[in-house]
Write an enzyme that holds these catalytic residues in place. Structure first.
Site, PDB file in Angstrom:
ATOM      1  CD  GLU A 108      -0.786   0.961   3.510  1.00  0.00           C
ATOM      2  OE1 GLU A 108      -1.217   2.055   3.098  1.00  0.00           O
ATOM      3  OE2 GLU A 108      -0.733   0.643   4.704  1.00  0.00           O
ATOM      4  CE  LYS A 149      -3.045   2.843  11.183  1.00  0.00           C
ATOM      5  NZ  LYS A 149      -2.878   1.847  10.138  1.00  0.00           N
TER       6      LYS A 149
HETATM    7  N1  PSU Z   1      -0.188   1.173   8.362  1.00  0.00           N
HETATM    8  C1  PSU Z   1       0.861   1.972   8.688  1.00  0.00           C
HETATM    9  N2  PSU Z   1       0.725   3.319   8.466  1.00  0.00           N
HETATM   10  C2  PSU Z   1      -0.401   3.842   7.854  1.00  0.00           C
HETATM   11  C3  PSU Z   1      -1.473   2.993   7.492  1.00  0.00           C
HETATM   12  C4  PSU Z   1      -1.309   1.665   7.765  1.00  0.00           C
HETATM   13  O1  PSU Z   1       1.873   1.494   9.217  1.00  0.00           O
HETATM   14  O2  PSU Z   1      -0.445   5.041   7.614  1.00  0.00           O
HETATM   15  C5  PSU Z   1      -2.703   3.543   6.773  1.00  0.00           C
HETATM   16  C6  PSU Z   1      -3.294   2.424   5.918  1.00  0.00           C
HETATM   17  O3  PSU Z   1      -3.304   2.880   4.588  1.00  0.00           O
HETATM   18  C7  PSU Z   1      -4.703   2.250   6.439  1.00  0.00           C
HETATM   19  C8  PSU Z   1      -5.009   3.637   6.871  1.00  0.00           C
HETATM   20  O4  PSU Z   1      -5.582   1.733   5.468  1.00  0.00           O
HETATM   21  O5  PSU Z   1      -3.810   4.009   7.555  1.00  0.00           O
HETATM   22  C9  PSU Z   1      -6.258   3.716   7.721  1.00  0.00           C
HETATM   23  O6  PSU Z   1      -6.825   4.991   7.597  1.00  0.00           O
HETATM   24  P1  PSU Z   1      -8.335   5.233   8.072  1.00  0.00           P
HETATM   25  O7  PSU Z   1      -8.319   4.975   9.549  1.00  0.00           O
HETATM   26  O8  PSU Z   1      -8.622   6.693   7.735  1.00  0.00           O
HETATM   27  O9  PSU Z   1      -9.193   4.293   7.291  1.00  0.00           O
END
Ligand code: PSU
Ligand code: MN
Length: 304
Positions: free
Chosen positions: A25, A159
């Protein structure tokens, strides 16, 4: 309209020949890790795969074109250009028509990987249900998209900034299969163990590939989430973690951060107050997941 996503030559050739490919990603690059070190990180993620004979397919939107497999110049734009936006799956058509350049979240990357026929995808940590859901119902689209996207995602759980028990409940409701890799506990991204038990555990890339084959036989169109913890000696010091997270959540609350800005805001705050320690751990998390995803992709292509 040309094929979506557009495949780089290396990715197309690898897929055609049945050689292993791993999708990566790009929101972690554009919005997760700080500039300018994020560019070296993005290159190192690809090199980890290439060095073990796996073709990396970093996915992003470049001037409105969704791509799987970026040139070095495109990787550099995603990393360094501050006008790059963050897109989830719902934004893809909008970014295409508006000719925007964008980092793709887990949701958007999964959709594009599945369309390209890439079976294995590595990220750092999935999005999920945010804390305080009762007041502000913030749940990442990553979860619902994985419920209808057949891809194997290697992630260090979700996370730790999130409500992990609530996220696991949602994954169950949504029908996303969750397995621990060499563990019976769900990891927590910066931390090795979230304290949450898992029903299923797999201990080798071959076992993961066997589950993928069984799910194909079933016609299962949801994702398989392989939760891969960081070794305990590499996790963020839990006391440092808890203090930093507490401050980050309070800062986000008082700044009134909403929507897709929440996750990047919390990660950036953690980076500042831990003086970069959270970045080092984030990199270890991503590298561990990419390495395992490469092994799974190899096991998968060896079955064919
Ligand atoms: N994993 C990481 N850093 C990130 C992300 C994932 O180590 O920045 C990103 C991924 O792209 C994930 C996003 O899909 O954070 C989630 O964002 P949201 O909570 O707005 O869906
Ligand atoms: Mn959100």
């Amino acid at each position: 309209m040309p094929q979506v996503p557009e495949l780089s030559r290396a990715v197309r050739e690898a897929l055609d020949a049945g050689r292993p490919v791993v999708a990566l990603e790009s929101t972690i690059i554009s919005h997760g890790l700080p500039r300018p070190g994020n560019l070296g990180a993005a290159r190192s993620f690809e090199a980890l795969l290439a060095d073990s004979g796996v073709t990396p397919a970093t996915i992003a939107v470049i001037d409105g074109v969704p791509k799987a497999g970026l040139s070095d110049a495109e990787l550099e734009r995603i990393a360094l250009d501050a006008s790059v936006i963050k897109v989830s799956s719902r934004d893809l058509g909008l970014a295409m028509a508006a000719k925007r350049t964008a980092g793709t979240t887990v949701a958007a990357t999964s959709v594009l990987a599945a369309r390209a026929g890439i079976r294995v995808f590595a990220t750092g940590g999935l999005g999920g249900v945010h804390r305080g859901f009762a007041e502000t119902p913030d749940e990442s689209a990553d979860l619902s998209v994985l419920s209808r996207t057949p891809v194997t995602v290697v992630s260090a759980g979700v996370k730790s900034i999130l409500d992990i028990p609530a996220t696991l409940e949602r994954l169950e409701t949504l029908g996303v299969a969750v397995v621990g890799y060499r563990t019976n506990r769900f990891p927590a991204f910066y931390l090795t163990d979230s304290g949450q038990d898992l029903d299923w555990r797999l201990d080798s890339p071959d076992e993961v590939a066997a589950v993928m084959a069984a799910r194909d036989a079933l016609g299962d169109t949801s994702a398989l989430l392989v939760a891969n913890p960081l070794p305990a000696d590499k996790q963020l010091d839990p006391a440092v973690h808890d203090r930093a997270l507490d401050g980050a959540l309070r800062a986000a609350e008082s700044a009134g951060v909403r929507g897709k800005a929440v996750t990047p805001y919390l990660l950036a705050h953690m980076q500042r107050v831990t003086a970069g320690a959270s970045v080092a751990v984030n990199l270890d998390v991503a590298r561990g997941n990419i390495t395992l995803a490469g092994q799974v992709a190899r096991a998968w292509s060896a079955r064919a």
